[in-house]
Design an enzyme around this catalytic site. Sequence first.
Site, PDB file in Angstrom:
ATOM      1  N   ARG A  61       0.781  -1.247   0.000  1.00 49.45           N
ATOM      2  CA  ARG A  61       0.000   0.000   0.000  1.00 49.45           C
ATOM      3  C   ARG A  61       0.808   1.290   0.000  1.00 49.45           C
ATOM      4  O   ARG A  61       0.220   2.378  -0.033  1.00 49.45           O
ATOM      5  CB  ARG A  61      -0.958   0.029   1.202  1.00 49.45           C
ATOM      6  CG  ARG A  61      -1.880  -1.181   1.319  1.00 49.45           C
ATOM      7  CD  ARG A  61      -2.740  -1.382   0.101  1.00 49.45           C
ATOM      8  NE  ARG A  61      -3.786  -2.402   0.301  1.00 49.45           N
ATOM      9  CZ  ARG A  61      -4.437  -3.003  -0.670  1.00 49.45           C
ATOM     10  NH1 ARG A  61      -4.151  -2.685  -1.921  1.00 49.45           N
ATOM     11  NH2 ARG A  61      -5.361  -3.889  -0.417  1.00 49.45           N
ATOM     12  N   ASP A 308      -1.094 -12.795  -2.044  1.00 52.36           N
ATOM     13  CA  ASP A 308      -2.000 -11.706  -2.424  1.00 52.36           C
ATOM     14  C   ASP A 308      -2.459 -10.976  -1.165  1.00 52.36           C
ATOM     15  O   ASP A 308      -3.622 -10.586  -1.030  1.00 52.36           O
ATOM     16  CB  ASP A 308      -3.205 -12.215  -3.230  1.00 52.36           C
ATOM     17  CG  ASP A 308      -3.956 -11.086  -3.948  1.00 52.36           C
ATOM     18  OD1 ASP A 308      -3.469  -9.936  -3.917  1.00 52.36           O
ATOM     19  OD2 ASP A 308      -5.038 -11.338  -4.507  1.00 52.36           O
TER      20      ASP A 308
END
Length: 428
Positions: A61, A308
């Site tokens: 992120r 993931d």
Amino acid sequence: MGDILIKNVMLVDALGERGPVDVLIGEGRILSLEGGEAQRVIEGKGRFLAPGFLDLHAHLREPGQEVKEDLATGLRAAVRGGYTDLVSMPNTNPPVDTPEAVRALRKKAQALGLARLYPAAALTQGQEGKTLTEAGLLKEAGAPLLTDDGHTNEDAGVLAAGLLGAAAFGLPVAVHAEDASLRRGGVMNDGPLADLLGLPGNPPEAEAARVARDLEVLRYALRRGQARPHLHVQHLSTRRALELVREAKRAGLPVTAEATPHHLTLTEEALRGFDPLFKVAPPLRAGEDVEALIEGLLDGTLDAVATDHAPHTQAEKEMDLLRAPFGIPSLEVAFPLLYTELYRKRGFPLKRLVELFTDGPRKVLGLPPLHLEVGAEASLVLLDPKEHPVDPKAFASKARFSPWAGWVLEGWPVLTLVEGRIVHEALE
């Protein structure tokens, strides 16, 4: 004298299980498997020592979405999960699509001194699917692969050019293989259960159709290019798509593929309670798909397990199922989850499981295998078979929720070393 001696420990890597041995570590390498003097002695009886794990697919992120995760929390979660190496996805804000962005992430990660970071770069500028990024400059900056993950590559011509351009510099191109026009607004696997729940479905054909197209694009790039292209299929989730990859490998196409812990341990049945905790993309599928994926791990159709890891805020995941974001955080539980659910419960070969976390992903990136032998790099993980429940509140990740909360798992990493340096310790 070495730095660390791990006594009476079993070894497990892609070559198999052996031991017990006394592993002497120093100068960032394995100095001996027959013991010796060390500054610190660790008892390894009943435990396994494996090469450090490599995750091909994690969302950290940063930059721009640090409220969900940042490099420090993400890489700390990684080492707690036994990962010494990690590939971060470029769908950040702004996307990682320049050499400068890749270098900035690598520099910050190196300063943290946790897992080693390999920032993937976008295949197209802004991940808009139109103009290709500079593959050669991105490779030079340290990008291990190119991908528009988080977006589907709708233009086959752009993907073909991207494969050809990346091949010239030895870079794989990783794809989120899903036909957006078939997926539409699907939030769970399309089928009888989605109809019963009144939820929009994401059909397995959306994945299979795109895998089929991408394999044909790969075939074209292989025929037209001078360098050998490499297509990597991310988070494969369906039996049919798996069959297509298997057929392509048998035909000699240069394709690799990964599966995630959630697609290997959960099914669409988890959505019966309308809990957005189980909302992922691609969605959790039917039981027959899970069984097919496990078979794909065994026969080599699938090359790696990739997390993931997709952290979000608690508030986002508490929205209703239609509005909540897709994604599950899993760096800290991926190995114990599959150690328990596959190896302990189903007799899945331990050496193959470890290979899927180590040599498998390393091969995808063109890295040499890492085996437990004298002279090998001491990037290692010590695994403990003792049972512990999954406690998301104790996660290092900012995403402190988990679909496996409360599950009692074995095979937890209790010591992680990067080049002989302890980066995580939870010894009892």
